[in-house]
Design an enzyme around this catalytic site. Structure first.
Site, PDB file in Angstrom:
ATOM      1  N   SER A  53       0.826  -1.292   0.002  1.00 58.76           N
ATOM      2  CA  SER A  53      -0.046  -0.029   0.015  1.00 58.76           C
ATOM      3  C   SER A  53       0.766   1.177  -0.011  1.00 58.76           C
ATOM      4  CB  SER A  53      -0.882  -0.145   1.215  1.00 58.76           C
ATOM      5  OG  SER A  53      -1.988   0.477   0.786  1.00 58.76           O
ATOM      6  N   LYS A 111       4.223   2.081  -2.573  1.00 61.26           N
ATOM      7  CA  LYS A 111       4.228   3.440  -3.283  1.00 61.26           C
ATOM      8  C   LYS A 111       5.837   3.711  -2.985  1.00 61.26           C
ATOM      9  CE  LYS A 111      -0.151   5.365  -1.935  1.00 61.26           C
ATOM     10  NZ  LYS A 111      -1.532   4.644  -2.779  1.00 61.26           N
ATOM     11  N   TRP A 156     -10.146  -0.016  -4.690  1.00 66.08           N
ATOM     12  CA  TRP A 156      -9.621   1.392  -4.584  1.00 66.08           C
ATOM     13  C   TRP A 156      -8.399   1.451  -5.130  1.00 66.08           C
ATOM     14  CZ3 TRP A 156     -11.211   5.678  -2.682  1.00 66.08           C
ATOM     15  CH2 TRP A 156     -10.533   6.643  -1.804  1.00 66.08           C
ATOM     16  N   HIS A 198      -7.636  -5.725   0.420  1.00 70.10           N
ATOM     17  CA  HIS A 198      -6.297  -5.067   0.527  1.00 70.10           C
ATOM     18  C   HIS A 198      -5.537  -5.521   1.735  1.00 70.10           C
ATOM     19  CE1 HIS A 198      -4.132  -1.136   0.063  1.00 70.10           C
ATOM     20  NE2 HIS A 198      -4.251  -1.113   1.346  1.00 70.10           N
TER      21      HIS A 198
HETATM   22  C1  GCU Z   1      -5.307   4.662   1.918  1.00 71.91           C
HETATM   23  C2  GCU Z   1      -4.990   5.336   0.856  1.00 71.91           C
HETATM   24  C3  GCU Z   1      -4.084   4.580  -0.131  1.00 71.91           C
HETATM   25  C4  GCU Z   1      -3.045   3.794   0.662  1.00 71.91           C
HETATM   26  C5  GCU Z   1      -3.570   2.917   1.808  1.00 71.91           C
HETATM   27  C6  GCU Z   1      -2.754   2.297   2.542  1.00 71.91           C
HETATM   28  O1  GCU Z   1      -6.285   3.607   1.441  1.00 71.91           O
HETATM   29  O2  GCU Z   1      -6.028   6.063   0.136  1.00 71.91           O
HETATM   30  O3  GCU Z   1      -3.528   5.090  -0.974  1.00 71.91           O
HETATM   31  O4  GCU Z   1      -2.431   2.827  -0.531  1.00 71.91           O
HETATM   32  O5  GCU Z   1      -4.361   3.734   2.538  1.00 71.91           O
HETATM   33  O6  GCU Z   1      -1.515   2.749   2.838  1.00 71.91           O
HETATM   34  O7  GCU Z   1      -2.885   1.198   3.255  1.00 71.91           O
END
Ligand code: GCU
Length: 411
Positions: free
Chosen positions: A250, A254, A341, A392
């Site tokens: 997540s 990134k 998402w 997720h």
């Molecule tokens: C949120 C956010 C995402 C990210 C995620 C996470 O959902 O919007 O961009 O990847 O948190 O880090 O779990």
């Protein structure tokens, strides 16, 4: 508090492919001046730096050089961890001479080893002590936006082992890999503090109180921190520093991609459910968008990125070019089918559109433009991909695929 922002939409996300605006992706093999990139050499010397610069200027922000006072200390070492299978050690990476600002790298190294071993390395969400119930791990101080009591750093927020399902340490050790992690709050706390409490202030020039519009946000600061840890790995004889994969789930996915983009010493990047600003194509407008992520997490990207709120079509880059920055190094992208998402298809397509750059190096990428079925990993070429059943998260299944992928390059 730290997770599950998926319900807090700043605007209604689109989940309908037919409602997606048509989009054109920037060509990774065309210079800004229109010239075609025709060789690996030209990619490396001309186009790659150009794309990295675009991401620095418009998306993540540019980070400074590593501090001149960067230094390390092995704080402790226990050869009888993980049922005697591994050596656990904690290493302080000091950002300042006075040792007031530092991060603690937690490492597990297989005891059964001949020489230096390959390693997986990434950030954790809930503190180093959350990755295992191992009582020998020093508790991280969790840094959250202060409440009425004004206190930022707390212990006891997360239990030992709270995030253990995301870190299959035993399995990795059994497969001959070391594993290391850092709590991201050690580098920069994950809330909008106006960039006062992380590493950024160490580099402010006289009178500067926040990074310039093209300077590092929090994701870039985390990546910079991981890159500083690589300086330590280079000095550790137990670690094969030429075989370190940077991995993350997540927001940390990134970060993993951006880390490998700015630091070519990482031999592999693994993105798990990294979504918007990670592996997912931004211009698709599916799931999380630029304006949503900037509203929920104003501190993650550089200030210039906010110019593209609801104006994704104007972005001079897209995330397939971030994947391409890994080339010729192997990269693995993982999605989860219910994690809309993060746009699983957009993550897959980034891999597809990065492929021409790998071809330039004579390497295979995904070798298909067809999204695979769930739980059918693709890992024949230098770009790997799977979309697994479920939501997720990063779990044992994901890691098993990462190990199989890494084995092809590291063993
Ligand atoms: C949120 C956010 C995402 C990210 C995620 C996470 O959902 O919007 O961009 O990847 O948190 O880090 O779990």
């Amino acid at each position: 508090f730290l997770l599950g922002y998926g319900t807090l939409h700043a605007q209604k996300p689109n989940y309908d492919e037919s409602k997606m605006p048509p989009y054109t992706l920037p060509d990774p093999l065309k210079m800004e001046n229109g010239q075609a990139v025709t060789s690996a050499k030209m990619w490396k010397e001309k186009r790659r730096p150009e794309i990295q610069k675009l991401f620095e200027t418009h998306v993540y922000g540019k980070a400074p050089a590593h501090p001149k006072d960067l230094h390390f200390k092995v704080l402790n070492e226990d050869k009888y961890a993980v049922g005697n299978m591994a050596t656990r050690k904690e290493v302080a990476v000091y950002f300042t001479k006075d040792e007031k600002q530092f991060m603690t790298v937690l490492m597990y190294i297989p005891n059964k080893r001949k020489g230096a071993v390959p390693m997986f390395f990434g950030l954790n969400f809930k503190g180093n002590h959350s990755v295992s119930e191992d009582p020998g791990i020093t508790q991280s101080v969790i840094r959250m936006k202060p409440g009425p009591d004004g206190v930022e750093g707390r212990t006891g927020v997360f239990k030992r082992g709270a995030e253990a399902s995301r870190w299959p340490i035993e399995m990795l050790i059994a497969n001959g890999y070391a594993v290391a992690t850092v709590y991201r709050g050690d580098i920069d706390p994950d809330y909008d503090d106006g960039y006062q409490n992380g590493v950024q202030p160490l580099f402010y020039k006289e009178g500067q109180t926040r990074p310039a519009a093209d300077e590092w946000g929090t994701l870039a600061a985390w990546a910079w921190g991981l890159s500083c840890a690589m300086d330590y790995f280079k000095t550790d004889p137990d670690i094969d520093s030429e075989k370190v994969a940077v991995v993350g789930h997540s927001r940390h996915g990134k970060t993993a991609l951006w880390t490998a983009a700015i630091d070519p010493r990482f031999a592999m990047a693994i993105s798990n459910d990294s979504g918007c600003g990670g592996a997912a194509l931004t211009k698709r407008i599916y799931g999380e968008t630029v304006s949503i992520v900037n509203k929920l997490f104003p501190h993650w990207f550089c200030d210039n990125f906010k110019k593209y709120n609801d104006k994704e079509e104007l972005l001079p880059v897209d995330q397939h070019q971030l994947i391409a920055l890994m080339a010729p190094r192997p990269v693995y992208i993982a999605s989860a089918i219910d994690d809309k998402w993060a746009d699983p298809k957009g993550e897959f397509l980034s891999g597809v559109h990065a492929e021409p750059v790998y071809k330039l190096f004579g390497l295979d990428g995904l070798n298909t433009t067809k999204m695979p079925a769930v739980d059918q990993p693709i890992r024949e070429g230098s770009i790997g991909y799977h979309v697994r059943t479920g939501d997720h998260d990063i779990n044992l299944y994901d890691w098993q695929q990462f190990v199989k992928f890494a084995d092809q390059f590291f063993k």
